[in-house]
Write a protein that holds these residues in place. Structure first.
Motif, PDB file in Angstrom:
ATOM      1  N   ILE A 123      32.375  -5.851  28.325  1.00  0.00           N
ATOM      2  CA  ILE A 123      33.572  -5.594  29.141  1.00  0.00           C
ATOM      3  C   ILE A 123      34.805  -5.441  28.245  1.00  0.00           C
ATOM      4  O   ILE A 123      35.664  -4.584  28.490  1.00  0.00           O
ATOM      5  CB  ILE A 123      33.785  -6.730  30.157  1.00  0.00           C
ATOM      6  CG1 ILE A 123      32.673  -6.710  31.218  1.00  0.00           C
ATOM      7  CG2 ILE A 123      35.142  -6.619  30.834  1.00  0.00           C
ATOM      8  CD1 ILE A 123      32.728  -7.851  32.202  1.00  0.00           C
ATOM      9  N   ALA A 127      37.260  -2.296  28.054  1.00  0.00           N
ATOM     10  CA  ALA A 127      38.689  -2.489  28.309  1.00  0.00           C
ATOM     11  C   ALA A 127      39.530  -1.963  27.148  1.00  0.00           C
ATOM     12  O   ALA A 127      40.578  -1.335  27.360  1.00  0.00           O
ATOM     13  CB  ALA A 127      38.977  -3.973  28.549  1.00  0.00           C
ATOM     14  N   SER A 207      43.386  -3.711  31.967  1.00  0.00           N
ATOM     15  CA  SER A 207      41.933  -3.528  31.900  1.00  0.00           C
ATOM     16  C   SER A 207      41.231  -4.825  31.497  1.00  0.00           C
ATOM     17  O   SER A 207      40.090  -5.068  31.908  1.00  0.00           O
ATOM     18  CB  SER A 207      41.587  -2.424  30.892  1.00  0.00           C
ATOM     19  OG  SER A 207      42.255  -1.228  31.213  1.00  0.00           O
ATOM     20  N   THR A 210      39.622  -7.672  33.961  1.00  0.00           N
ATOM     21  CA  THR A 210      38.221  -7.697  34.398  1.00  0.00           C
ATOM     22  C   THR A 210      37.467  -8.842  33.745  1.00  0.00           C
ATOM     23  O   THR A 210      36.543  -9.409  34.336  1.00  0.00           O
ATOM     24  CB  THR A 210      37.539  -6.358  34.060  1.00  0.00           C
ATOM     25  OG1 THR A 210      38.356  -5.281  34.523  1.00  0.00           O
ATOM     26  CG2 THR A 210      36.168  -6.252  34.698  1.00  0.00           C
ATOM     27  N   THR A 213      37.929 -11.974  35.840  1.00  0.00           N
ATOM     28  CA  THR A 213      37.120 -11.910  37.061  1.00  0.00           C
ATOM     29  C   THR A 213      35.659 -12.172  36.758  1.00  0.00           C
ATOM     30  O   THR A 213      34.979 -12.924  37.466  1.00  0.00           O
ATOM     31  CB  THR A 213      37.277 -10.539  37.730  1.00  0.00           C
ATOM     32  OG1 THR A 213      38.671 -10.264  37.923  1.00  0.00           O
ATOM     33  CG2 THR A 213      36.565 -10.493  39.068  1.00  0.00           C
ATOM     34  N   ALA A 214      35.150 -11.542  35.689  1.00  0.00           N
ATOM     35  CA  ALA A 214      33.734 -11.701  35.328  1.00  0.00           C
ATOM     36  C   ALA A 214      33.391 -13.134  34.967  1.00  0.00           C
ATOM     37  O   ALA A 214      32.237 -13.562  35.092  1.00  0.00           O
ATOM     38  CB  ALA A 214      33.382 -10.771  34.171  1.00  0.00           C
ATOM     39  N   GLY A 222      29.453  -9.571  37.836  1.00  0.00           N
ATOM     40  CA  GLY A 222      29.985  -9.178  36.530  1.00  0.00           C
ATOM     41  C   GLY A 222      29.335  -7.906  36.020  1.00  0.00           C
ATOM     42  O   GLY A 222      30.001  -7.053  35.426  1.00  0.00           O
ATOM     43  N   LEU A 225      30.978  -5.067  37.795  1.00  0.00           N
ATOM     44  CA  LEU A 225      32.298  -4.784  37.228  1.00  0.00           C
ATOM     45  C   LEU A 225      32.184  -4.008  35.916  1.00  0.00           C
ATOM     46  O   LEU A 225      32.934  -3.053  35.682  1.00  0.00           O
ATOM     47  CB  LEU A 225      33.054  -6.088  36.993  1.00  0.00           C
ATOM     48  CG  LEU A 225      33.554  -6.834  38.235  1.00  0.00           C
ATOM     49  CD1 LEU A 225      34.140  -8.179  37.847  1.00  0.00           C
ATOM     50  CD2 LEU A 225      34.594  -5.999  38.976  1.00  0.00           C
ATOM     51  N   THR A 228      30.979  -0.289  36.763  1.00  0.00           N
ATOM     52  CA  THR A 228      31.966   0.563  37.428  1.00  0.00           C
ATOM     53  C   THR A 228      33.175   0.827  36.539  1.00  0.00           C
ATOM     54  O   THR A 228      33.758   1.923  36.571  1.00  0.00           O
ATOM     55  CB  THR A 228      32.405  -0.057  38.779  1.00  0.00           C
ATOM     56  OG1 THR A 228      33.145   0.915  39.518  1.00  0.00           O
ATOM     57  CG2 THR A 228      33.264  -1.297  38.585  1.00  0.00           C
ATOM     58  N   THR A 229      33.549  -0.148  35.690  1.00  0.00           N
ATOM     59  CA  THR A 229      34.673   0.058  34.774  1.00  0.00           C
ATOM     60  C   THR A 229      34.312   1.082  33.704  1.00  0.00           C
ATOM     61  O   THR A 229      35.113   1.977  33.390  1.00  0.00           O
ATOM     62  CB  THR A 229      35.080  -1.272  34.112  1.00  0.00           C
ATOM     63  OG1 THR A 229      35.358  -2.248  35.121  1.00  0.00           O
ATOM     64  CG2 THR A 229      36.326  -1.090  33.255  1.00  0.00           C
TER      65      THR A 229
END
Length: 262
Positions: A123, A127, A207, A210, A213-214, A222, A225, A228-229
């Motif tokens: 992630i 990001a 960015s 995320t 959130t994860a 996660g 996320l 999709t990111t």
């Protein structure tokens, strides 16, 4: 939610001969890709700026999907029966587990902790990729605005025309004082440049939200996320590439047309 659970479970069974225990995790990634493919026309419309609402729709339509994903891997029962998805794993980590639970099962570098660290690392890479591209896009937009402002400014001492005559004429047509229109354009453009500069420094950093959130949702959410990111960033790069290619082709066609006329 039972329909979603059944769909993911069936996709997992199809992938199980190849991916074994991690088949359901792969099914979540595949499901996310299918959702994004369905939303691709809206994403294209948002990129072209067809309507103001088009940019929000892809995000808003994903919220129910994310909520169902969250519930599916947080509930012990679905439709009055035991939730079969909770027994599936991504390597050593259950798809319904959270990072805090993984830390309690072996620490930061335990078997489950390493799975979450891998997720967070992926992630973070996406990001950072998004942030770099966002800063470049903001810089290009600011440069375009500056060029537009420079071209809108009237040249000084042009020919024998009286100073301010062109501005006075334009202002008279608009019912404004001479020079007012050009002044407003320059002022607005300067404000836009400042806003673009500030947003270019702040927006790309969002960015990395995320990651937070994860860290608090189930592992399955996660994964959603992350997928999709990554799709969003890759999709925007592809759309930008197509736009630039179309612009180059259009310019080449115009040049060829001019040469033929000459």
């Amino acid at each position: 939610m039972s329909v979603f659970t059944h769909l993911v479970a069936e996709l997992g069974r199809l992938l199980e001969p190849v991916l074994a225990q991690s088949a359901t995790a792969a099914a979540i990634v595949l499901f996310t890709v299918l959702v994004r493919l369905a939303l691709h026309p809206l994403s294209r419309a948002a990129f072209r700026g067809a309507t103001p609402a088009a940019g929000c729709l892809p995000l808003l339509l994903q919220l129910p999907v994310f909520f169902v994903m969250y519930q599916a891997f947080s509930s012990s029962k679905v439709g009055g029966e035991a939730n079969e998805l909770l027994g599936h794993r991504l390597f050593a980590a259950p798809l319904g587990s959270r990072w805090t639970e993984a830390l309690g099962e072996g620490g930061l570098f335990g078997a489950q902790g390493l799975v979450f660290l891998g997720l967070f690392g992926a992630i973070a890479v996406v990001a950072a990729w998004s942030a770099v591209r966002g800063r470049k896009a903001a810089a290009v937009a600011a440069a375009t605005a500056a060029t537009a402002a420079a071209s809108a400014a009237p040249p000084a001492g042009r020919g024998k025309a009286k100073p301010g005559a062109a501005k006075a004429k334009a202002g008279a047509k608009a019912g404004a004082k001479p020079g007012a229109k050009a002044g407003v354009v320059a002022e607005v453009t300067a404000e836009q440049q400042e806003v673009m500069r500030k947003l270019g420094g702040v927006l790309p950093l969002l960015s990395f939200g995320t990651l937070i959130t994860a860290a608090v949702v189930p592992l399955a959410a996660g994964l959603y996320l992350l997928t999709t990111t990554a799709w969003s960033v890759a999709e925007r790069i592809w759309l930008q590439h197509r736009k630039e290619r179309a612009e180059r082709a259009e310019k080449a066609g115009q040049t060829e047309q001019v040469e033929q006329m000459a």
